[in-house]
Design an enzyme around this catalytic site. Structure first.
Site, short mmCIF file in Angstrom:
data_model
loop_
_atom_site.label_atom_id
_atom_site.label_comp_id
_atom_site.label_asym_id
_atom_site.label_seq_id
_atom_site.Cartn_x
_atom_site.Cartn_y
_atom_site.Cartn_z
N TYR A 72 -55.60 36.98 31.78
CA TYR A 72 -56.15 36.72 30.47
C TYR A 72 -55.29 37.04 29.11
CZ TYR A 72 -59.82 36.06 26.85
OH TYR A 72 -60.22 35.65 25.59
N PHE A 124 -48.99 12.43 9.72
CA PHE A 124 -49.46 11.95 11.22
C PHE A 124 -51.30 11.97 10.84
CE2 PHE A 124 -51.20 12.59 15.33
CZ PHE A 124 -50.68 11.53 16.18
N ASP A 125 -51.72 11.15 11.51
CA ASP A 125 -53.24 10.79 11.41
C ASP A 125 -54.18 11.99 11.43
OD1 ASP A 125 -53.09 10.87 14.00
OD2 ASP A 125 -54.17 8.96 14.12
N ASP A 215 -43.53 19.29 11.46
CA ASP A 215 -44.68 18.66 12.52
C ASP A 215 -43.68 18.24 13.48
OD1 ASP A 215 -46.42 17.52 13.87
OD2 ASP A 215 -47.28 16.32 12.27
N ALA A 217 -43.56 17.28 16.82
CA ALA A 217 -43.86 16.69 18.33
C ALA A 217 -42.79 15.89 19.02
CB ALA A 217 -45.11 15.78 18.01
N LYS A 258 -45.75 15.14 23.62
CA LYS A 258 -44.71 14.34 23.67
C LYS A 258 -43.65 14.99 24.09
CE LYS A 258 -47.97 13.16 20.54
NZ LYS A 258 -48.37 13.65 19.28
N HIS A 450 -60.40 5.08 13.46
CA HIS A 450 -59.78 4.27 14.42
C HIS A 450 -59.94 4.59 15.93
CE1 HIS A 450 -57.12 7.38 13.43
NE2 HIS A 450 -56.47 7.33 14.67
C1 LIG Z 1 -49.39 13.69 18.32
C2 LIG Z 1 -48.94 14.24 16.98
C3 LIG Z 1 -49.61 15.45 16.45
C4 LIG Z 1 -51.07 15.85 16.96
O1 LIG Z 1 -51.03 16.45 18.33
P1 LIG Z 1 -52.11 16.13 19.38
O2 LIG Z 1 -51.40 17.03 20.45
O3 LIG Z 1 -52.37 14.69 19.67
O4 LIG Z 1 -53.24 16.74 18.88
C5 LIG Z 1 -49.47 15.74 15.34
N1 LIG Z 1 -48.28 15.33 14.73
C6 LIG Z 1 -47.25 14.39 15.44
C7 LIG Z 1 -46.29 13.95 14.37
C8 LIG Z 1 -47.75 13.84 16.28
O5 LIG Z 1 -47.18 13.09 17.07
#
Ligand SMILES: *Cc1c(COP(=O)(O)O)cnc(C)c1O
Length: 459
Positions: A72, A124-125, A215, A217, A258, A450
């Site tokens: 844990y 990002f969304d 951000d 990813a 990603k 969406h």
């Molecule tokens: C996928 C993504 C996110 C969100 O991550 P999740 O793992 O899908 O929750 C945030 N910012 C970017 C640029 C992304 O591609």
């Protein structure tokens, strides 16, 4: 003869995928209310909905899973991951989270208050969702040229430094918790941000006393583009470029699904101990204890290994060459897309193809449905559905681009699949003038509609 390029891995395990008939697909699409997210994956032949969590793990990652420590607190897997993150990003502190949006939720809970402003390059969304959910505002400062899909430029994901400075001048720094730099810029077409632009952004952040969030990813794909496109970086290793990129940031959120090539996972990493501490309480409340944050030990071990593989040059070259291969096929057929080919996806310019469908009828969604009906290939709309409604007026926000994103999962499909995708799209392209009507919304959620929206065909 110069030896041709070939993949830097071979296949050890396979998964069967099946074709279907057009009749079946028409029925399934209707049952799914014309939302590609609502389709069973068994009804899809080639799935390009997303490159998120859809990659194939390596033998070394599966081996790492067997060694996962499920304690844990203070698990070995946590420390393995900490070492991997430190090595690639230089950040000393981190919190695991179950995915990228969870990282956003934890970090933003700590730093955003109502009315705040977060400038960035095409948020990002989920990032925008988490900002607007807190009644704060995401201000898009992406370079204008990103909207011209024909412009063949190396760094179309950049932030416009003048636009950014205008925002930084306009609001007091107390109302700007951070700048959000997304690398690569997903929404603009998987387009990279140059090191020069990163440095310029960091300099402005410093000048105005605000923090800089990456951000991250697709940070490794971004580093690959810097290495292959930006002057002065060709001799540097991908990891060295990553370290240099992150040296300009205060913290990062990561969707490990990603570039870290795992099926689930995320994290936040920090330069300052204080920022890390400020997030701990939220991590414990929303995700789990600070040394696992919603991840199994085995998943943290696979992630630690995935970060290493995801930053390997040969792997990145294989991946990005496959995306470029699909782009070249579309070039042959004259199909317009966001140029140059992006890191993780091809963004087909739907507005230029379905010129008779009005934007109010969801052009990119219409093209996505047609592609699915044609060949069982599932892409995703990056257009008006995704842009959602204005939080105040509740009117549709019409983006300048209507794109159909074909995201390529990592290490999953072969170039024969790319040929199939291109051929299916070509067939739709050839009958484009017969497609004159789109869809209307019959059901939607108030935020991030969406994913669950239901549509009906018009005409
Ligand atoms: C996928 C993504 C996110 C969100 O991550 P999740 O793992 O899908 O929750 C945030 N910012 C970017 C640029 C992304 O591609």
């Amino acid at each position: 003869m110069i030896l041709p390029f070939a993949e830097s891995y071979k296949i050890k395990m396979v998964e069967t995928i099946r074709k279907s008939t057009r009749e079946e697909r028409e029925r399934w699409m209707k049952e799914a209310h014309y939302n590609l997210f609502n389709l069973k994956s068994d009804y899809v032949f080639i799935d390009l909905l997303t490159d998120s969590g859809t990659g194939a793990m390596s033998d070394k990652q599966w081996a790492a899973m067997m060694e996962g420590d499920e304690s844990y607190a203070g698990a070995r897997s946590y420390y393995k991951l900490k070492e991997s993150i430190k090595d690639i990003t230089g950040f000393d502190y981190f919190l695991p989270t179950h995915q990228g949006r969870a990282a956003e939720n934890v970090l933003f809970s700590s730093i955003i208050k109502e009315g705040d402003i977060l400038p960035g390059n095409s948020h990002f969304d989920t990032t925008k969702g988490h900002i607007e959910f807190r009644k704060a505002h995401a201000v898009d400062c992406t370079v204008d040229v990103a909207k011209d899909t024909t412009a063949e430029l190396p760094f179309k994901g950049n932030i416009d430094l003048n636009k950014l400075e205008d925002v930084l001048k306009k609001y007091p720094k107390e109302n700007i918790p951070c700048i959000v730099l997304t690398v690569t810029n997903n929404t603009a077409g998987g387009q990279p941000v140059s090191m020069e632009n990163i440095k310029g952004t960091a300099a402005l952040a410093k000048k105005y006393g605000v923090k800089l969030l990456f951000d991250s990813a697709r940070f490794a794909e971004n580093a690959y583009f810097i290495k292959t496109r930006e002057e002065g970086y060709s001799a540097k290793s991908v990891v060295d470029i990553c370290r240099e990129m992150f040296s300009h940031a205060d913290f990062m959120t990561m969707s490990s699904k990603k570039d870290a090539i795992v099926n689930i996972g995320g994290f936040i990493a920090f330069r300052d101990e204080e920022d890390w501490k400020g997030c701990q309480m939220y991590n414990i409340m929303f995700e789990g204890f600070i040394t696992y944050g919603g991840m199994a030990g085995r998943d943290m071990s696979a992630l630690a290994q995935g970060l290493k593989e995801g930053t390997d040059f040969d792997y990145l070259q294989t991946r990005i060459s496959q995306v470029a291969y699909l782009g070249k096929k579309l070039d042959e057929y004259g199909i317009p897309y966001q140029r140059p080919a992006g890191g993780h996806a091809i963004f087909v310019d739907a507005k230029k193809i379905l010129t008779k469908v009005p934007q109010q009828e969801y052009v990119a969604q219409t093209l996505g449905i047609e592609l699915y009906l044609e060949g069982g290939v599932r892409g995703v709309e990056i257009g008006t559905l995704l842009a959602d409604r204005d939080p105040v007026t509740r009117e549709n926000r019409y983006p300048s681009l209507e794109l159909l994103r074909l995201a390529i999962p990592r290490r999953v499909y072969t170039n024969n699949h790319m040929d199939f995708i291109a051929a299916a799209l070509r067939n739709v392209f050839e009958r484009r003038d017969s497609i004159t009507r789109g869809y209307k919304i019959v059901k939607e959620l108030p935020i991030m509609r969406h994913f669950t929206v239901e549509l009906e065909p018009l005409g």
